[in-house]
Write a protein that holds these residues in place. Structure first.
Motif, PDB file in Angstrom:
ATOM      1  N   LEU A  12       2.152  -4.048  -8.552  1.00 35.42           N
ATOM      2  CA  LEU A  12       1.719  -5.248  -8.017  1.00 35.42           C
ATOM      3  C   LEU A  12       2.299  -5.024  -6.401  1.00 35.42           C
ATOM      4  CD1 LEU A  12       1.565  -8.299  -8.012  1.00 35.42           C
ATOM      5  CD2 LEU A  12       4.015  -8.684  -8.802  1.00 35.42           C
ATOM      6  N   ASP A  13       3.361  -4.136  -6.143  1.00 41.28           N
ATOM      7  CA  ASP A  13       3.512  -3.685  -4.660  1.00 41.28           C
ATOM      8  C   ASP A  13       2.287  -3.274  -4.186  1.00 41.28           C
ATOM      9  OD1 ASP A  13       6.222  -4.190  -5.312  1.00 41.28           O
ATOM     10  OD2 ASP A  13       6.943  -2.357  -4.774  1.00 41.28           O
ATOM     11  N   GLY A  14       1.604  -2.071  -4.811  1.00 41.65           N
ATOM     12  CA  GLY A  14       0.349  -1.560  -4.190  1.00 41.65           C
ATOM     13  C   GLY A  14      -0.763  -2.610  -4.136  1.00 41.65           C
ATOM     14  N   ALA A  15      -0.867  -3.332  -5.053  1.00 44.81           N
ATOM     15  CA  ALA A  15      -2.028  -4.205  -4.944  1.00 44.81           C
ATOM     16  C   ALA A  15      -1.742  -5.430  -3.798  1.00 44.81           C
ATOM     17  CB  ALA A  15      -1.928  -5.154  -6.159  1.00 44.81           C
ATOM     18  N   ILE A  16      -0.499  -5.781  -3.549  1.00 42.57           N
ATOM     19  CA  ILE A  16      -0.397  -6.969  -2.720  1.00 42.57           C
ATOM     20  C   ILE A  16      -0.379  -6.054  -1.154  1.00 42.57           C
ATOM     21  CG2 ILE A  16       1.605  -8.137  -1.485  1.00 42.57           C
ATOM     22  CD1 ILE A  16       2.375  -8.980  -4.273  1.00 42.57           C
ATOM     23  N   THR A  82       3.773   1.337   8.989  1.00 35.47           N
ATOM     24  CA  THR A  82       4.721   2.237   7.892  1.00 35.47           C
ATOM     25  C   THR A  82       3.904   1.646   6.728  1.00 35.47           C
ATOM     26  OG1 THR A  82       6.499   2.066   9.120  1.00 35.47           O
ATOM     27  CG2 THR A  82       6.629   2.224   7.086  1.00 35.47           C
ATOM     28  N   GLY A  83       3.524   0.301   6.652  1.00 33.92           N
ATOM     29  CA  GLY A  83       2.871  -0.144   5.271  1.00 33.92           C
ATOM     30  C   GLY A  83       1.443   0.483   4.974  1.00 33.92           C
ATOM     31  N   ARG A  84       0.581   0.892   6.049  1.00 38.77           N
ATOM     32  CA  ARG A  84      -0.676   1.620   5.861  1.00 38.77           C
ATOM     33  C   ARG A  84      -0.307   2.896   5.349  1.00 38.77           C
ATOM     34  NH1 ARG A  84      -4.480  -1.295   7.782  1.00 38.77           N
ATOM     35  NH2 ARG A  84      -4.039  -2.869   9.558  1.00 38.77           N
ATOM     36  N   GLU A  85       0.800   3.703   6.024  1.00 38.48           N
ATOM     37  CA  GLU A  85       1.150   5.109   5.376  1.00 38.48           C
ATOM     38  C   GLU A  85       1.598   4.737   3.838  1.00 38.48           C
ATOM     39  OE1 GLU A  85       4.172   6.716   8.038  1.00 38.48           O
ATOM     40  OE2 GLU A  85       2.863   6.309   9.563  1.00 38.48           O
ATOM     41  N   GLU A  86       2.498   3.919   3.489  1.00 40.85           N
ATOM     42  CA  GLU A  86       2.690   3.872   2.187  1.00 40.85           C
ATOM     43  C   GLU A  86       1.622   3.311   1.244  1.00 40.85           C
ATOM     44  OE1 GLU A  86       5.395   3.503  -1.190  1.00 40.85           O
ATOM     45  OE2 GLU A  86       5.622   4.286   0.871  1.00 40.85           O
ATOM     46  N   LEU A  87       0.536   2.525   1.719  1.00 36.48           N
ATOM     47  CA  LEU A  87      -0.548   2.160   0.757  1.00 36.48           C
ATOM     48  C   LEU A  87      -1.508   3.565   0.559  1.00 36.48           C
ATOM     49  CD1 LEU A  87      -2.167   0.162  -0.455  1.00 36.48           C
ATOM     50  CD2 LEU A  87      -3.221  -0.362   1.673  1.00 36.48           C
ATOM     51  N   LYS A  88      -1.553   4.415   1.656  1.00 34.43           N
ATOM     52  CA  LYS A  88      -2.138   5.517   1.463  1.00 34.43           C
ATOM     53  C   LYS A  88      -1.643   6.438   0.318  1.00 34.43           C
ATOM     54  CE  LYS A  88      -4.121   9.775   3.645  1.00 34.43           C
ATOM     55  NZ  LYS A  88      -3.930  10.657   2.531  1.00 34.43           N
ATOM     56  N   ILE A  89      -0.259   6.573   0.391  1.00 33.37           N
ATOM     57  CA  ILE A  89       0.445   7.323  -0.449  1.00 33.37           C
ATOM     58  C   ILE A  89       0.190   6.692  -2.104  1.00 33.37           C
ATOM     59  CG2 ILE A  89       2.823   7.903  -1.342  1.00 33.37           C
ATOM     60  CD1 ILE A  89       3.476   8.108   1.726  1.00 33.37           C
ATOM     61  N   PHE A  90       0.340   5.354  -2.166  1.00 32.62           N
ATOM     62  CA  PHE A  90       0.177   4.573  -3.347  1.00 32.62           C
ATOM     63  C   PHE A  90      -1.175   5.008  -3.911  1.00 32.62           C
ATOM     64  CE2 PHE A  90      -1.533   1.239  -5.787  1.00 32.62           C
ATOM     65  CZ  PHE A  90      -0.618   1.040  -6.583  1.00 32.62           C
ATOM     66  N   ARG A  91      -2.352   4.856  -2.993  1.00 38.03           N
ATOM     67  CA  ARG A  91      -3.613   5.205  -3.433  1.00 38.03           C
ATOM     68  C   ARG A  91      -3.939   6.705  -3.951  1.00 38.03           C
ATOM     69  NH1 ARG A  91      -6.466   1.754   1.349  1.00 38.03           N
ATOM     70  NH2 ARG A  91      -6.656  -0.153   0.409  1.00 38.03           N
ATOM     71  N   ASP A  92      -3.412   7.621  -3.117  1.00 40.76           N
ATOM     72  CA  ASP A  92      -3.357   8.885  -3.641  1.00 40.76           C
ATOM     73  C   ASP A  92      -2.614   9.174  -5.117  1.00 40.76           C
ATOM     74  OD1 ASP A  92      -4.545   9.557  -1.153  1.00 40.76           O
ATOM     75  OD2 ASP A  92      -2.892  10.294  -0.237  1.00 40.76           O
ATOM     76  N   LYS A  93      -1.578   8.717  -5.271  1.00 42.89           N
ATOM     77  CA  LYS A  93      -0.906   8.533  -6.546  1.00 42.89           C
ATOM     78  C   LYS A  93      -1.949   7.882  -7.557  1.00 42.89           C
ATOM     79  CE  LYS A  93       3.981   9.152  -5.095  1.00 42.89           C
ATOM     80  NZ  LYS A  93       5.231   8.403  -4.787  1.00 42.89           N
ATOM     81  N   TRP A  94      -1.989   6.718  -7.288  1.00 41.18           N
ATOM     82  CA  TRP A  94      -3.226   5.965  -8.271  1.00 41.18           C
ATOM     83  C   TRP A  94      -4.207   6.526  -8.469  1.00 41.18           C
ATOM     84  CZ3 TRP A  94      -2.818   2.510 -11.754  1.00 41.18           C
ATOM     85  CH2 TRP A  94      -3.927   1.982 -12.393  1.00 41.18           C
ATOM     86  N   GLU A  95      -4.963   7.318  -7.766  1.00 42.96           N
ATOM     87  CA  GLU A  95      -6.128   8.097  -8.191  1.00 42.96           C
ATOM     88  C   GLU A  95      -5.723   9.283  -9.168  1.00 42.96           C
ATOM     89  OE1 GLU A  95      -9.510   7.239  -7.440  1.00 42.96           O
ATOM     90  OE2 GLU A  95      -8.706   5.617  -6.554  1.00 42.96           O
ATOM     91  N   LYS A  96      -4.817   9.908  -8.813  1.00 47.11           N
ATOM     92  CA  LYS A  96      -4.431  10.832  -9.682  1.00 47.11           C
ATOM     93  C   LYS A  96      -4.124  10.656 -11.071  1.00 47.11           C
ATOM     94  CE  LYS A  96      -2.803  13.882  -6.043  1.00 47.11           C
ATOM     95  NZ  LYS A  96      -1.752  14.570  -5.200  1.00 47.11           N
ATOM     96  N   LEU A  97      -3.188   9.547 -11.221  1.00 45.78           N
ATOM     97  CA  LEU A  97      -2.733   8.817 -12.261  1.00 45.78           C
ATOM     98  C   LEU A  97      -3.829   8.356 -13.159  1.00 45.78           C
ATOM     99  CD1 LEU A  97      -0.405   8.118 -14.216  1.00 45.78           C
ATOM    100  CD2 LEU A  97      -0.218   6.022 -12.925  1.00 45.78           C
ATOM    101  N   ASN A  98      -4.754   7.445 -12.381  1.00 42.12           N
ATOM    102  CA  ASN A  98      -5.876   7.087 -13.230  1.00 42.12           C
ATOM    103  C   ASN A  98      -6.836   8.054 -13.598  1.00 42.12           C
ATOM    104  OD1 ASN A  98      -7.209   4.675 -13.952  1.00 42.12           O
ATOM    105  ND2 ASN A  98      -8.723   4.931 -12.092  1.00 42.12           N
ATOM    106  N   SER A  99      -7.001   9.217 -12.854  1.00 44.43           N
ATOM    107  CA  SER A  99      -7.890  10.218 -13.445  1.00 44.43           C
ATOM    108  C   SER A  99      -7.327  10.913 -14.816  1.00 44.43           C
ATOM    109  CB  SER A  99      -8.034  11.328 -12.077  1.00 44.43           C
ATOM    110  OG  SER A  99      -9.001  12.237 -12.661  1.00 44.43           O
ATOM    111  N   GLY A 100      -6.145  11.110 -14.659  1.00 45.20           N
ATOM    112  CA  GLY A 100      -5.414  11.643 -15.617  1.00 45.20           C
ATOM    113  C   GLY A 100      -5.563  10.800 -16.811  1.00 45.20           C
TER     114      GLY A 100
END
Length: 108
Positions: A12-16, A82-100
């Motif tokens: 939800l944090d990442g989605a928002i 700072t939020g844009r940086e956090e969103l980029k980190i979230f998206r990178d983690k999500w891509e890896k998790l989703n792929s796995g």
């Protein structure tokens, strides 16, 4: 808090943050957009603690806007640098998790 609650909190944090990154918005509109994207079990009351947490972390900026209809002021949210940086980190983690997860589910 159950595992699924913890997972939903992080998602939800990442989605928002993702929605706010698309342009300034307010709580009710965020709720509607989450519903439009089939995000499960989201009520307007459940997103305000997330918005407060994101604001306290400095990920979003807020401003109050007077209502055109004479109602109460509405709080608008926009993403910070700072939020844009956090969103980029979230998206990178999500891509890896989703792929796995997709790989595991497909038995690859």
């Amino acid at each position: 808090m159950s595992v699924s609650d913890q997972i939903m909190k992080g998602l939800l944090d990442g989605a928002i943050l993702g929605l706010i990154s698309q342009g300034e918005t307010y709580g009710y509109e965020i709720t509607k957009k989450l519903e439009d994207h089939n995000f499960p079990d989201i009520s307007e009351g459940s997103i305000y603690p997330v918005l407060l947490r994101l604001s306290k972390k400095g990920y979003v900026n807020t401003r109050m806007v007077k209502s055109d209809t004479g109602g109460p002021k509405r709080k608008y949210y926009s993403i910070s640098d700072t939020g844009r940086e956090e969103l980029k980190i979230f998206r990178d983690k999500w891509e890896k998790l989703n792929s796995g997860m997709n790989s595991l589910v497909r038995g690859e």
